[in-house]
Design a protein around this motif. Sequence first.
Motif, PDB file in Angstrom:
ATOM      1  N   TRP A  77       0.849  -1.195   0.000  1.00  0.00           N
ATOM      2  CA  TRP A  77       0.000   0.000   0.000  1.00  0.00           C
ATOM      3  C   TRP A  77       0.882   1.242   0.000  1.00  0.00           C
ATOM      4  O   TRP A  77       2.103   1.126   0.040  1.00  0.00           O
ATOM      5  CB  TRP A  77      -0.948  -0.039   1.207  1.00  0.00           C
ATOM      6  CG  TRP A  77      -2.094   0.916   1.092  1.00  0.00           C
ATOM      7  CD1 TRP A  77      -2.362   1.965   1.910  1.00  0.00           C
ATOM      8  CD2 TRP A  77      -3.113   0.923   0.087  1.00  0.00           C
ATOM      9  NE1 TRP A  77      -3.477   2.623   1.477  1.00  0.00           N
ATOM     10  CE2 TRP A  77      -3.958   2.009   0.352  1.00  0.00           C
ATOM     11  CE3 TRP A  77      -3.377   0.105  -1.030  1.00  0.00           C
ATOM     12  CZ2 TRP A  77      -5.059   2.312  -0.446  1.00  0.00           C
ATOM     13  CZ3 TRP A  77      -4.475   0.412  -1.825  1.00  0.00           C
ATOM     14  CH2 TRP A  77      -5.305   1.497  -1.535  1.00  0.00           C
ATOM     15  N   THR A  78       0.263   2.386  -0.080  1.00  0.00           N
ATOM     16  CA  THR A  78       1.046   3.613  -0.222  1.00  0.00           C
ATOM     17  C   THR A  78       2.015   3.834   0.935  1.00  0.00           C
ATOM     18  O   THR A  78       3.145   4.264   0.731  1.00  0.00           O
ATOM     19  CB  THR A  78       0.118   4.839  -0.339  1.00  0.00           C
ATOM     20  OG1 THR A  78      -0.777   4.809   0.767  1.00  0.00           O
ATOM     21  CG2 THR A  78      -0.664   4.797  -1.646  1.00  0.00           C
ATOM     22  N   GLN A  79       1.518   3.579   2.153  1.00  0.00           N
ATOM     23  CA  GLN A  79       2.415   3.623   3.306  1.00  0.00           C
ATOM     24  C   GLN A  79       2.267   2.289   3.996  1.00  0.00           C
ATOM     25  O   GLN A  79       1.179   1.948   4.412  1.00  0.00           O
ATOM     26  CB  GLN A  79       1.990   4.719   4.287  1.00  0.00           C
ATOM     27  CG  GLN A  79       2.065   6.091   3.697  1.00  0.00           C
ATOM     28  CD  GLN A  79       0.957   6.980   4.222  1.00  0.00           C
ATOM     29  OE1 GLN A  79      -0.092   6.519   4.644  1.00  0.00           O
ATOM     30  NE2 GLN A  79       1.203   8.266   4.192  1.00  0.00           N
ATOM     31  N   GLY A  80       3.319   1.544   4.129  1.00  0.00           N
ATOM     32  CA  GLY A  80       3.219   0.237   4.767  1.00  0.00           C
ATOM     33  C   GLY A  80       2.388  -0.727   3.936  1.00  0.00           C
ATOM     34  O   GLY A  80       2.196  -0.540   2.734  1.00  0.00           O
ATOM     35  N   ASN A  81       1.880  -1.783   4.580  1.00  0.00           N
ATOM     36  CA  ASN A  81       1.115  -2.834   3.911  1.00  0.00           C
ATOM     37  C   ASN A  81      -0.272  -2.979   4.523  1.00  0.00           C
ATOM     38  O   ASN A  81      -0.489  -2.625   5.684  1.00  0.00           O
ATOM     39  CB  ASN A  81       1.851  -4.175   4.054  1.00  0.00           C
ATOM     40  CG  ASN A  81       3.161  -4.192   3.299  1.00  0.00           C
ATOM     41  OD1 ASN A  81       3.236  -3.744   2.154  1.00  0.00           O
ATOM     42  ND2 ASN A  81       4.212  -4.681   3.942  1.00  0.00           N
ATOM     43  N   ARG A 112       2.345  -6.485  12.386  1.00  0.00           N
ATOM     44  CA  ARG A 112       2.848  -5.127  12.628  1.00  0.00           C
ATOM     45  C   ARG A 112       4.377  -5.148  12.753  1.00  0.00           C
ATOM     46  O   ARG A 112       5.071  -4.354  12.133  1.00  0.00           O
ATOM     47  CB  ARG A 112       2.210  -4.585  13.913  1.00  0.00           C
ATOM     48  CG  ARG A 112       2.494  -3.125  14.186  1.00  0.00           C
ATOM     49  CD  ARG A 112       2.081  -2.754  15.588  1.00  0.00           C
ATOM     50  NE  ARG A 112       2.685  -3.672  16.555  1.00  0.00           N
ATOM     51  CZ  ARG A 112       2.047  -4.216  17.598  1.00  0.00           C
ATOM     52  NH1 ARG A 112       0.798  -3.947  17.831  1.00  0.00           N
ATOM     53  NH2 ARG A 112       2.676  -5.031  18.413  1.00  0.00           N
ATOM     54  N   ASP A 116       5.281  -4.784   8.573  1.00  0.00           N
ATOM     55  CA  ASP A 116       4.920  -3.378   8.389  1.00  0.00           C
ATOM     56  C   ASP A 116       3.450  -3.214   7.983  1.00  0.00           C
ATOM     57  O   ASP A 116       3.118  -2.385   7.131  1.00  0.00           O
ATOM     58  CB  ASP A 116       5.855  -2.750   7.331  1.00  0.00           C
ATOM     59  CG  ASP A 116       5.762  -1.234   7.309  1.00  0.00           C
ATOM     60  OD1 ASP A 116       5.375  -0.651   8.340  1.00  0.00           O
ATOM     61  OD2 ASP A 116       6.063  -0.639   6.252  1.00  0.00           O
ATOM     62  N   ILE A 118      -0.189  -1.954   8.406  1.00  0.00           N
ATOM     63  CA  ILE A 118      -0.805  -0.818   9.104  1.00  0.00           C
ATOM     64  C   ILE A 118      -2.326  -0.961   9.222  1.00  0.00           C
ATOM     65  O   ILE A 118      -2.951  -0.261   9.995  1.00  0.00           O
ATOM     66  CB  ILE A 118      -0.469   0.519   8.400  1.00  0.00           C
ATOM     67  CG1 ILE A 118      -0.873   0.466   6.916  1.00  0.00           C
ATOM     68  CG2 ILE A 118       1.012   0.858   8.563  1.00  0.00           C
ATOM     69  CD1 ILE A 118      -0.793   1.805   6.200  1.00  0.00           C
ATOM     70  N   GLU A 119      -2.900  -1.889   8.445  1.00  0.00           N
ATOM     71  CA  GLU A 119      -4.350  -2.081   8.523  1.00  0.00           C
ATOM     72  C   GLU A 119      -4.732  -3.473   8.049  1.00  0.00           C
ATOM     73  O   GLU A 119      -4.137  -4.000   7.105  1.00  0.00           O
ATOM     74  CB  GLU A 119      -5.052  -1.044   7.637  1.00  0.00           C
ATOM     75  CG  GLU A 119      -6.562  -1.079   7.784  1.00  0.00           C
ATOM     76  CD  GLU A 119      -7.236   0.049   6.995  1.00  0.00           C
ATOM     77  OE1 GLU A 119      -6.825   1.207   7.143  1.00  0.00           O
ATOM     78  OE2 GLU A 119      -8.162  -0.276   6.227  1.00  0.00           O
TER      79      GLU A 119
END
Length: 153
Positions: A77-81, A112, A116, A118-119
């Motif tokens: 994803w754009t930031q993290g996974n 986490r 990495d 994040i959601e």
Amino acid sequence: MKTADDLTFRPASASDAELLASVFMECFAGPPWNEPWSLETAVRRISLFAAAPTFRGIVAIEGSHAVALALGQIEGWTQGNLFLLQEMCVLPDRQGSGIGSRLLDHLLSRLRDHDDVIEMYLLTDAGSEAESFYLGRGFRRSDRKVVLRMGTP
Ligand SMILES: CC(C)(COP(=O)(O)OP(=O)(O)OC[C@H]1O[C@@H](n2cnc3c(N)ncnc32)[C@H](O)[C@@H]1OP(=O)(O)O)[C@@H](O)C(=O)NCCC(=O)NCCS
């Protein structure tokens, strides 16, 4: 990691396919899901998940038996996974005793810390007991997304 009640939570891998498939079959055979899995179709489903390099999962073991599983895939994803939780279940005679909550905690902290993530997100039936379980553990219904389906003509 071993806990006082003799449950061990460990990462799942492709070599666990048969073990995971037998738990999966038993969990979804009865109400409310009533899904007609055979060992062969269950192994196929789990093996396809587990063959991907993005596969991540946790299995709860008691003695030599698996009692619960949580499986899915990481997505960039754009930031993290992100993490799509594809299957989660606890054996019917062990449900309601906190195993699912602990399994989710193990999965979340592993994703986490190691991936990495994040959601996390998932699909389940609206109004089901499963939805109540997730809503009680920090998940929220998306107010923007819908699931669209189409059979192959
Ligand atoms: C949903 C499931 C994973 C929850 O795991 P669990 O170990 O039973 O849940 P816990 O004991 O940690 O937590 C109990 C909570 O889950 C809810 N719950 C959902 N399904 C339940 C069930 N079959 N039995 C008992 N509690 C259930 C309870 O309402 C309870 O909520 P509360 O703590 O807010 O009162 C498990 O019940 C299960 O495998 N169900 C069948 C398969 C399934 O529905 N999987 C999810 C499909 S997306």
